[in-house]
Design an enzyme around this catalytic site. Sequence first.
Site, PDB file in Angstrom:
ATOM      1  N   ASP A  72      14.905  14.090   6.493  1.00 40.71           N
ATOM      2  CA  ASP A  72      16.040  13.976   7.402  1.00 40.71           C
ATOM      3  C   ASP A  72      17.261  14.735   6.871  1.00 40.71           C
ATOM      4  OD1 ASP A  72      17.333  13.171   9.646  1.00 40.71           O
ATOM      5  OD2 ASP A  72      17.692  11.123   8.982  1.00 40.71           O
TER       6      ASP A  72
ATOM      7  N   ASN B 260      10.097  12.722  18.588  1.00 36.03           N
ATOM      8  CA  ASN B 260      10.847  13.991  18.507  1.00 36.03           C
ATOM      9  C   ASN B 260      10.702  14.858  19.766  1.00 36.03           C
ATOM     10  OD1 ASN B 260      10.461  14.477  14.904  1.00 36.03           O
ATOM     11  ND2 ASN B 260      12.174  13.624  16.040  1.00 36.03           N
TER      12      ASN B 260
HETATM   13  C1  FPP Z   1      15.019  15.740  10.696  1.00 40.24           C
HETATM   14  O1  FPP Z   1      16.277  16.367  10.567  1.00 40.24           O
HETATM   15  C2  FPP Z   1      13.966  16.711  10.554  1.00 40.24           C
HETATM   16  C3  FPP Z   1      13.042  16.995  11.522  1.00 40.24           C
HETATM   17  C4  FPP Z   1      13.004  16.310  12.827  1.00 40.24           C
HETATM   18  C5  FPP Z   1      12.048  18.038  11.321  1.00 40.24           C
HETATM   19  C6  FPP Z   1      11.531  18.223   9.934  1.00 40.24           C
HETATM   20  C7  FPP Z   1      10.775  19.471   9.941  1.00 40.24           C
HETATM   21  C8  FPP Z   1      10.809  20.438   8.987  1.00 40.24           C
HETATM   22  C9  FPP Z   1      11.508  20.303   7.694  1.00 40.24           C
HETATM   23  C10 FPP Z   1      10.146  21.741   9.244  1.00 40.24           C
HETATM   24  C11 FPP Z   1       8.700  21.714   9.593  1.00 40.24           C
HETATM   25  C12 FPP Z   1       7.837  21.160   8.535  1.00 40.24           C
HETATM   26  C13 FPP Z   1       6.757  21.763   8.010  1.00 40.24           C
HETATM   27  C14 FPP Z   1       5.853  20.984   7.110  1.00 40.24           C
HETATM   28  C15 FPP Z   1       6.437  23.169   8.284  1.00 40.24           C
HETATM   29  P1  FPP Z   1      17.302  16.252  11.757  1.00 40.24           P
HETATM   30  O2  FPP Z   1      17.153  17.463  12.608  1.00 40.24           O
HETATM   31  O3  FPP Z   1      17.113  14.949  12.458  1.00 40.24           O
HETATM   32  O4  FPP Z   1      18.663  16.286  10.974  1.00 40.24           O
HETATM   33  P2  FPP Z   1      19.980  15.482  11.333  1.00 40.24           P
HETATM   34  O5  FPP Z   1      19.630  14.025  11.300  1.00 40.24           O
HETATM   35  O6  FPP Z   1      20.928  15.891  10.243  1.00 40.24           O
HETATM   36  O7  FPP Z   1      20.430  15.958  12.688  1.00 40.24           O
END
Ligand code: FPP
Length: 213
Positions: free
Chosen positions: A2, A50
């Site tokens: 996150d 998501n």
């Molecule tokens: C949460 O951060 C993260 C995600 C929903 C996606 C995580 C995915 C990756 C790191 C890339 C893909 C993974 C692989 C294994 C190729 P957020 O967007 O909710 O952040 P925020 O809470 O700060 O808005």
Amino acid sequence: MDGNGRWAKKRALPRAVGHQRGVEAVRRLVRALEPMGLECLTLYAFSSENWKRPDEEVDDLMNLMRKFIKSDLPEFVEKGVKLKIIGDWQSLAPDIVAMLEDALAQTANGRQTLAVALNYGGQHEIARAAAKAASKGDVTIETITAELDTADLPPLDLLIRTSGEVRLSNFLLWQAAYAEMLFVDTLWPDFEPAHLEQALDDFARRERRYGGR
Ligand code: FPP
């Protein structure tokens, strides 16, 4: 994993850049698996919730997945990293499903496991496992555990959430029953192998009693 969005926002960059940097953090950790002697690392890459994000962000995340598999699969094979996918990944785009099937086959003999949760939701996983156990006429903790996506993974020891949020967000709910938990303020793109090492030191100092005394 996150905090990608907040990492980008702090720098006035598009969210997509935060996710790209998030992938780089994944890559650094995968390279550290063997030196750290970790048997299994499970990453929550895309939850079943998501899909509610704007189409553009969902597309960005799916494209990052495609790029990551394409670019990093040879290194997985070379380093002996075994890929495992949990969640309802078979309903992702057909080209991603095909890429993942190929990656699973190519890495089947790896020693360290990188499990990636894709289109994953813990409640859904438990419901599916319980229904399967029921269809075999035997519903117990053991039979449900044996039907979970994680049935062939080691028990969950330590669950880490980055970015300061203190909730599970439907991740490994059943498996977390006796897991140690660690909530860190670090945003995911800033998460380094040294943070994981620190987390493992912290874990090693905890006394686990599993309800006993
Ligand atoms: C949460 O951060 C993260 C995600 C929903 C996606 C995580 C995915 C990756 C790191 C890339 C893909 C993974 C692989 C294994 C190729 P957020 O967007 O909710 O952040 P925020 O809470 O700060 O808005």
